[in-house]
Design a protein around this motif. Structure first.
Motif, PDB file in Angstrom:
ATOM      1  N   TYR A  50     -22.118   5.018  27.246  1.00 39.60           N
ATOM      2  CA  TYR A  50     -20.993   5.836  26.745  1.00 39.60           C
ATOM      3  C   TYR A  50     -21.170   6.236  25.284  1.00 39.60           C
ATOM      4  O   TYR A  50     -20.268   6.810  24.680  1.00 39.60           O
ATOM      5  CB  TYR A  50     -19.673   5.061  26.886  1.00 39.60           C
ATOM      6  CG  TYR A  50     -19.425   4.578  28.297  1.00 39.60           C
ATOM      7  CD1 TYR A  50     -19.203   5.490  29.325  1.00 39.60           C
ATOM      8  CD2 TYR A  50     -19.437   3.230  28.599  1.00 39.60           C
ATOM      9  CE1 TYR A  50     -19.002   5.056  30.629  1.00 39.60           C
ATOM     10  CE2 TYR A  50     -19.229   2.784  29.891  1.00 39.60           C
ATOM     11  CZ  TYR A  50     -19.019   3.704  30.900  1.00 39.60           C
ATOM     12  OH  TYR A  50     -18.827   3.269  32.184  1.00 39.60           O
ATOM     13  N   ILE A  51     -22.308   5.898  24.707  1.00 33.81           N
ATOM     14  CA  ILE A  51     -22.466   6.146  23.261  1.00 33.81           C
ATOM     15  C   ILE A  51     -23.486   7.253  23.023  1.00 33.81           C
ATOM     16  O   ILE A  51     -24.637   7.155  23.451  1.00 33.81           O
ATOM     17  CB  ILE A  51     -22.905   4.841  22.546  1.00 33.81           C
ATOM     18  CG1 ILE A  51     -21.854   3.754  22.806  1.00 33.81           C
ATOM     19  CG2 ILE A  51     -23.089   5.084  21.055  1.00 33.81           C
ATOM     20  CD1 ILE A  51     -22.227   2.391  22.281  1.00 33.81           C
ATOM     21  N   LYS A  57     -22.767  12.799  16.429  1.00 35.17           N
ATOM     22  CA  LYS A  57     -21.681  12.164  17.185  1.00 35.17           C
ATOM     23  C   LYS A  57     -21.711  10.646  17.117  1.00 35.17           C
ATOM     24  O   LYS A  57     -20.767   9.990  17.530  1.00 35.17           O
ATOM     25  CB  LYS A  57     -21.767  12.610  18.652  1.00 35.17           C
ATOM     26  CG  LYS A  57     -21.528  14.099  18.808  1.00 35.17           C
ATOM     27  CD  LYS A  57     -21.455  14.500  20.252  1.00 35.17           C
ATOM     28  CE  LYS A  57     -21.198  16.009  20.339  1.00 35.17           C
ATOM     29  NZ  LYS A  57     -21.935  16.622  21.425  1.00 35.17           N
ATOM     30  N   ILE A  75     -30.166   0.996  18.057  1.00 33.99           N
ATOM     31  CA  ILE A  75     -28.945   0.172  18.051  1.00 33.99           C
ATOM     32  C   ILE A  75     -28.893  -0.653  19.334  1.00 33.99           C
ATOM     33  O   ILE A  75     -28.892  -0.100  20.431  1.00 33.99           O
ATOM     34  CB  ILE A  75     -27.684   1.070  17.997  1.00 33.99           C
ATOM     35  CG1 ILE A  75     -27.767   2.053  16.830  1.00 33.99           C
ATOM     36  CG2 ILE A  75     -26.423   0.232  17.922  1.00 33.99           C
ATOM     37  CD1 ILE A  75     -26.676   3.134  16.860  1.00 33.99           C
ATOM     38  N   ARG A  80     -19.031  -3.812  22.932  1.00 34.41           N
ATOM     39  CA  ARG A  80     -18.724  -2.662  23.784  1.00 34.41           C
ATOM     40  C   ARG A  80     -17.879  -1.622  23.032  1.00 34.41           C
ATOM     41  O   ARG A  80     -16.971  -2.006  22.282  1.00 34.41           O
ATOM     42  CB  ARG A  80     -17.912  -3.178  24.999  1.00 34.41           C
ATOM     43  CG  ARG A  80     -17.719  -2.172  26.087  1.00 34.41           C
ATOM     44  CD  ARG A  80     -16.525  -2.560  26.968  1.00 34.41           C
ATOM     45  NE  ARG A  80     -15.289  -2.002  26.432  1.00 34.41           N
ATOM     46  CZ  ARG A  80     -14.090  -2.177  26.981  1.00 34.41           C
ATOM     47  NH1 ARG A  80     -13.952  -2.902  28.057  1.00 34.41           N
ATOM     48  NH2 ARG A  80     -13.009  -1.623  26.443  1.00 34.41           N
ATOM     49  N   PRO A  81     -18.133  -0.318  23.233  1.00 33.73           N
ATOM     50  CA  PRO A  81     -17.287   0.680  22.551  1.00 33.73           C
ATOM     51  C   PRO A  81     -15.867   0.695  23.108  1.00 33.73           C
ATOM     52  O   PRO A  81     -15.629   0.244  24.224  1.00 33.73           O
ATOM     53  CB  PRO A  81     -17.993   2.011  22.848  1.00 33.73           C
ATOM     54  CG  PRO A  81     -18.870   1.769  24.009  1.00 33.73           C
ATOM     55  CD  PRO A  81     -19.225   0.316  24.000  1.00 33.73           C
ATOM     56  N   ALA A  82     -14.941   1.242  22.292  1.00 34.26           N
ATOM     57  CA  ALA A  82     -13.520   1.325  22.657  1.00 34.26           C
ATOM     58  C   ALA A  82     -12.992  -0.044  23.083  1.00 34.26           C
ATOM     59  O   ALA A  82     -12.306  -0.178  24.089  1.00 34.26           O
ATOM     60  CB  ALA A  82     -13.310   2.366  23.751  1.00 34.26           C
ATOM     61  N   GLY A  86     -14.084  -3.239  16.787  1.00 27.69           N
ATOM     62  CA  GLY A  86     -14.849  -2.551  15.753  1.00 27.69           C
ATOM     63  C   GLY A  86     -16.267  -2.225  16.175  1.00 27.69           C
ATOM     64  O   GLY A  86     -17.208  -2.365  15.389  1.00 27.69           O
ATOM     65  N   SER A  91     -21.915  -0.736  14.073  1.00 33.99           N
ATOM     66  CA  SER A  91     -23.142   0.064  13.927  1.00 33.99           C
ATOM     67  C   SER A  91     -23.173   0.747  12.561  1.00 33.99           C
ATOM     68  O   SER A  91     -24.215   0.782  11.897  1.00 33.99           O
ATOM     69  CB  SER A  91     -23.218   1.139  15.014  1.00 33.99           C
ATOM     70  OG  SER A  91     -23.271   0.576  16.293  1.00 33.99           O
TER      71      SER A  91
HETATM   72  N1  LIG Z   1     -22.749   3.466  17.190  1.00 34.12           N
HETATM   73  C1  LIG Z   1     -21.657   3.513  17.952  1.00 34.12           C
HETATM   74  N2  LIG Z   1     -21.185   2.393  18.537  1.00 34.12           N
HETATM   75  C2  LIG Z   1     -20.097   2.409  19.330  1.00 34.12           C
HETATM   76  N3  LIG Z   1     -19.396   3.524  19.622  1.00 34.12           N
HETATM   77  C3  LIG Z   1     -19.814   4.671  19.051  1.00 34.12           C
HETATM   78  C4  LIG Z   1     -20.945   4.707  18.198  1.00 34.12           C
HETATM   79  N4  LIG Z   1     -21.098   5.977  17.780  1.00 34.12           N
HETATM   80  C5  LIG Z   1     -20.132   6.697  18.360  1.00 34.12           C
HETATM   81  N5  LIG Z   1     -19.342   5.926  19.138  1.00 34.12           N
HETATM   82  C6  LIG Z   1     -18.167   6.360  19.912  1.00 34.12           C
HETATM   83  O1  LIG Z   1     -17.008   5.777  19.332  1.00 34.12           O
HETATM   84  C7  LIG Z   1     -16.025   5.529  20.322  1.00 34.12           C
HETATM   85  C8  LIG Z   1     -15.572   4.077  20.226  1.00 34.12           C
HETATM   86  O2  LIG Z   1     -14.988   3.859  18.999  1.00 34.12           O
HETATM   87  P1  LIG Z   1     -13.510   3.302  18.863  1.00 34.12           P
HETATM   88  O3  LIG Z   1     -13.189   3.306  17.409  1.00 34.12           O
HETATM   89  O4  LIG Z   1     -12.620   4.064  19.804  1.00 34.12           O
HETATM   90  O5  LIG Z   1     -13.643   1.826  19.425  1.00 34.12           O
HETATM   91  P2  LIG Z   1     -13.948   0.458  18.720  1.00 34.12           P
HETATM   92  O6  LIG Z   1     -14.865   0.780  17.570  1.00 34.12           O
HETATM   93  O7  LIG Z   1     -14.446  -0.515  19.714  1.00 34.12           O
HETATM   94  O8  LIG Z   1     -12.532  -0.086  18.356  1.00 34.12           O
HETATM   95  P3  LIG Z   1     -11.624  -0.390  17.095  1.00 34.12           P
HETATM   96  O9  LIG Z   1     -12.055   0.566  16.023  1.00 34.12           O
HETATM   97  O10 LIG Z   1     -10.262  -0.173  17.605  1.00 34.12           O
HETATM   98  O11 LIG Z   1     -11.820  -1.802  16.732  1.00 34.12           O
HETATM   99  C9  LIG Z   1     -16.664   5.821  21.661  1.00 34.12           C
HETATM  100  O12 LIG Z   1     -16.230   7.095  22.069  1.00 34.12           O
HETATM  101  C10 LIG Z   1     -18.153   5.861  21.352  1.00 34.12           C
HETATM  102  O13 LIG Z   1     -18.873   6.735  22.197  1.00 34.12           O
END
Ligand SMILES: Nc1ncnc2c1ncn2[C@@H]1O[C@H](COP(=O)(O)OP(=O)(O)OP(=O)(O)O)[C@@H](O)[C@H]1O
Ligand SMILES: N[C@@H](CCO)C(=O)O
Length: 291
Positions: A50-51, A57, A75, A80-82, A86, A91
């Motif tokens: 999903y990244i 981006k 990376i 896990r994202p979302a 954090g 990253s």
């Molecule tokens: N290096 C990366 N690692 C993770 N997600 C990434 C990265 N670069 C871009 N994204 C995108 O960022 C989004 C996830 O970020 P988001 O801030 O929503 O979640 P989180 O970082 O887990 O949570 P939070 O900020 O609430 O602690 C996803 O859509 C993902 O594809």
């Protein structure tokens, strides 16, 4: 080639919306960086499908641009994202710390925080510092427009991540635009209590200070089972429970001896709602480390 391990983080801690954050001992992202003519990105690990690998981006792309430091960036996602842990910030923090060293830019850890936050703006539309600050500096951080205050706190934590996706962007859309004065008074009291608890390594005060009646109730509606999990964790001995970051992770502060029981109770409570989850028995930890 340089390797950086940057920890997951938990922002807000209830009463410190967009201000408080803690570094977690685990999980973490591991990022490898090699100088190159242009930025290229490769992502593996938790939720990597999903990244985006497009530098425009991915959070690390914005950081490389801000530091004028092109590199091949690999990376390995531990976060896990979302997730509310954090993920995107870990990253960005790793890239900021690693590229600063690789290109000998000479920024201090505190100076790297707004640079890493440019990565956060790519995904949430907002450059908030509350996840990147603890991932870079470790411990408990208070991020304001004036900079970051850091405390090396040690508090046991349980982070329970349900198999639900809540994007930061969506969770920010439900934040109320206004709050009453009595809520403001309560929030100031709780935030001050939590901060004192961090200075004293006192899980009781930290848990007490995690209470929030403004942002958390609005966001709880996005997490199936949140109330049940919270109540179960408190009954198992948690000193405080709230949403981690923008969710869906639910985070509990506790005494060391109660951590294991709280972890299994939270998993069971999500399970009773038919929601799969995984749990991290963790504690406040160090910031990004370079190898
Ligand atoms: N290096 C990366 N690692 C993770 N997600 C990434 C990265 N670069 C871009 N994204 C995108 O960022 C989004 C996830 O970020 P988001 O801030 O929503 O979640 P989180 O970082 O887990 O949570 P939070 O900020 O609430 O602690 C996803 O859509 C993902 O594809
Ligand atoms: N403070 C932010 C953290 C998520 O990136 C929020 O809760 O929206």
């Amino acid at each position: 080639m340089l390797t950086v391990r940057a920890p997951a983080t938990s922002a807000n801690l209830g009463s410190g919306f967009d201000v408080f954050g803690v570094a977690l001992e685990r999980p973490a992202d591991v990022v490898r960086l090699k100088k190159a003519d242009r930025v290229t990105i490769e992502v593996t690990g938790a939720g990597s499908q999903y990244i985006p690998e497009d530098p425009d981006k991915n959070t690390v792309g914005a950081v490389a641009e801000a530091l004028d430091a092109p590199a091949h960036i690999q990376i390995d996602k531990g976060v896990r994202p979302a997730s509310g842990l954090g993920s995107s910030a870990a990253s960005a923090a790793a890239a900021a710390v690693g590229l600063n060293e690789l290109y000998d830019r000479g920024y201090s850890r505190e100076e790297l925080v707004p640079i890493a936050a440019k990565g956060e703006a790519v995904v949430s539309g907002d450059a908030h510092d509350d996840n990147v600050a603890p991932s870079i500096m470790g411990g408990f951080t208070i991020a304001t427009e004036k900079g970051v205050t850091q405390v090396d706190a040690d508090i046991p934590l349980v982070a329970c991540l349900p198999d639900i996706v809540v994007s930061t962007r969506d969770a920010r859309n439900v934040v109320p635009e206004t709050a009453r004065v009595d809520q403001m008074v309560e929030t100031v009291g709780n935030a001050a209590t939590l901060t004192t608890g961090m200075h004293r390594d006192d899980p009781e005060l930290v848990g007490q200070g995690m209470h929030d009646t403004v942002v958390t109730p609005a966001r709880a509606k996005l997490i199936d089972g949140y109330e049940q999990v919270r109540e179960a964790a408190l009954a198992a001995g948690a000193t405080g429970v709230t949403i981690s970051g923008a969710g869906p992770t639910v985070i509990a502060a506790c005494a060391e001896e109660d951590r294991r029981k709280i972890a299994s109770t939270m998993l069971d409570a999500f399970g009773e709602r038919g929601v799969d989850a995984r749990v991290y028995q963790t504690r406040i930890g160090r910031g990004a480390e370079v190898f």
